[in-house]
Design a protein around this motif. Structure first.
Motif, PDB file in Angstrom:
ATOM      1  N   LEU A 178       0.831  -1.208   0.000  1.00  0.00           N
ATOM      2  CA  LEU A 178       0.000   0.000   0.000  1.00  0.00           C
ATOM      3  C   LEU A 178       0.867   1.260   0.000  1.00  0.00           C
ATOM      4  N   LEU A 179       1.986   1.220   0.735  1.00  0.00           N
ATOM      5  CA  LEU A 179       2.888   2.371   0.764  1.00  0.00           C
ATOM      6  C   LEU A 179       3.482   2.620  -0.617  1.00  0.00           C
ATOM      7  N   GLU A 180       3.798   1.568  -1.334  1.00  0.00           N
ATOM      8  CA  GLU A 180       4.311   1.730  -2.695  1.00  0.00           C
ATOM      9  C   GLU A 180       3.280   2.425  -3.569  1.00  0.00           C
ATOM     10  N   ARG A 181       2.029   2.023  -3.428  1.00  0.00           N
ATOM     11  CA  ARG A 181       0.972   2.650  -4.240  1.00  0.00           C
ATOM     12  C   ARG A 181       0.799   4.120  -3.838  1.00  0.00           C
ATOM     13  N   GLU A 182       0.845   4.389  -2.525  1.00  0.00           N
ATOM     14  CA  GLU A 182       0.706   5.771  -2.056  1.00  0.00           C
ATOM     15  C   GLU A 182       1.834   6.658  -2.582  1.00  0.00           C
ATOM     16  N   SER A 183       3.034   6.134  -2.574  1.00  0.00           N
ATOM     17  CA  SER A 183       4.199   6.939  -2.952  1.00  0.00           C
ATOM     18  C   SER A 183       4.373   7.040  -4.466  1.00  0.00           C
ATOM     19  N   GLY A 184       3.830   6.067  -5.189  1.00  0.00           N
ATOM     20  CA  GLY A 184       3.998   6.047  -6.635  1.00  0.00           C
ATOM     21  C   GLY A 184       5.401   5.677  -7.061  1.00  0.00           C
ATOM     22  N   ALA A 185       6.147   5.057  -6.161  1.00  0.00           N
ATOM     23  CA  ALA A 185       7.536   4.682  -6.465  1.00  0.00           C
ATOM     24  C   ALA A 185       7.754   3.218  -6.113  1.00  0.00           C
TER      25      ALA A 185
END
Length: 301
Positions: free
Chosen positions: A39-46
């Motif tokens: 989920l953090l990857e999706r939030e950050s876009g990286a």
């Protein structure tokens, strides 16, 4: 906006190295940790993680995010410390990590003073060797570490930890009572007891023996200094022991002065973000009073 709890998981992964390690440290399931990081990857876009066999490695983007996270957590801890002291009360929980001789001497005296002067502060103590304890303080597993440095053997430094000097502790050659030993060189042919290989005290002891012209015959290896005292008192060995351990023992063991650098330095370390925490400040003050042999008076009012 990025979720702070997920950012902390990423930072924990940079410290622990594995998803399983993060899960164990924070009482999560491994699958829950993986889901939150996704989920953090999706939030950050990286892209933050990449697989390497069974391991998970942080990308450069993740490393930069971890650095920001450390600063964010420090600011949050500073805010918590400020709020905790806003009503003037000294309360809360302080987690301490300390090594054996400090646990046998300094810590009990400080705990008695805390119960007397600051009864609303809960103090938790765990036995840890200094290197591990410093890392755990930096990783926020404990709040305060009592650590040591032997001559020519510096303890690890971690960014964001504040060190305060506690005291210096003289080291002696410990020999059976009545033994005709006046120096380290006199013990060249005798069995030795030392702490495990890789510890600061072991490095100091081995180097001292080598400077005296011999390789020590280390027959008894234990991190328990009371066990070392028992071995020495029985006549089975000699060893190098710090001064604090003598005040916690009545074993029939004699002390022989050693030449050159012969003191270890004791210090505490805590995170910069917790510096304003009143409960932590009280514990630090009582530890300082304990090493000075002075009672810390309760606050007026």
């Amino acid at each position: 906006m990025l979720d702070v709890r997920r950012l902390r998981l990423l930072r924990e992964l940079s410290i622990r190295g594995t998803i399983a390690g993060v899960a164990q440290a924070l009482a999560y399931s491994p699958s829950a940790v993986s889901q939150q990081l996704a989920l953090l990857e999706r939030e950050s876009g990286a892209t933050l993680l990449r697989r390497s066999g069974r391991n998970v490695l942080l990308t450069p983007e993740a490393e930069r995010l971890v650095a920001h996270t450390t600063r964010i957590l420090t600011v949050l801890e500073e805010a918590e410390s400020e709020l905790s002291s806003s009503d003037g009360a000294t309360s809360g929980t302080v987690r301490i990590a300390a090594f054996q001789s400090a646990l046998l001497t300094i810590v009990p005296t400080a705990l008695a003073a805390m119960r007397r002067n600051h009864p609303d502060v809960r103090v938790e103590v765990v036995h840890r060797e200094p290197g591990a304890a410093l890392a755990e303080t930096w990783a926020r597993e404990v709040d305060l570490v009592i650590a040591e440095e032997y001559p020519a053997h510096s303890a690890p430094h971690h960014d964001g930890l504040i060190r305060d000097e506690l005291t210096e502790d003289r080291i002696h050659l410990a020999v059976p009572e009545g033994a005709a030993i006046a120096s380290v060189a006199d013990a060249a042919e005798l069995p030795w007891t030392m702490e495990p290989a890789g510890t600061a005290s072991r490095h100091f002891a081995e180097q001292l023996c080598r400077r005296a012209g011999f390789e020590p015959d280390v027959r008894y290896v234990t991190a328990d200094l009371h066990a070392q005292l028992g071995l020495i008192a029985s006549g089975a060995a000699v060893g190098l022991l710090p001064g604090l351990i003598w005040s916690a023992s009545t074993a029939p063991v004699a002390r022989v002065p050693i030449d050159g650098e012969n003191t270890r330095r004791l210090f505490t370390a805590h995170r910069r973000g917790s510096h304003g925490n009143q409960a932590l400040a009280a514990v630090r003050a009582e530890l300082g009073a304990a090493v000075r042999g002075e009672p810390e008076l309760p606050p007026v009012g």
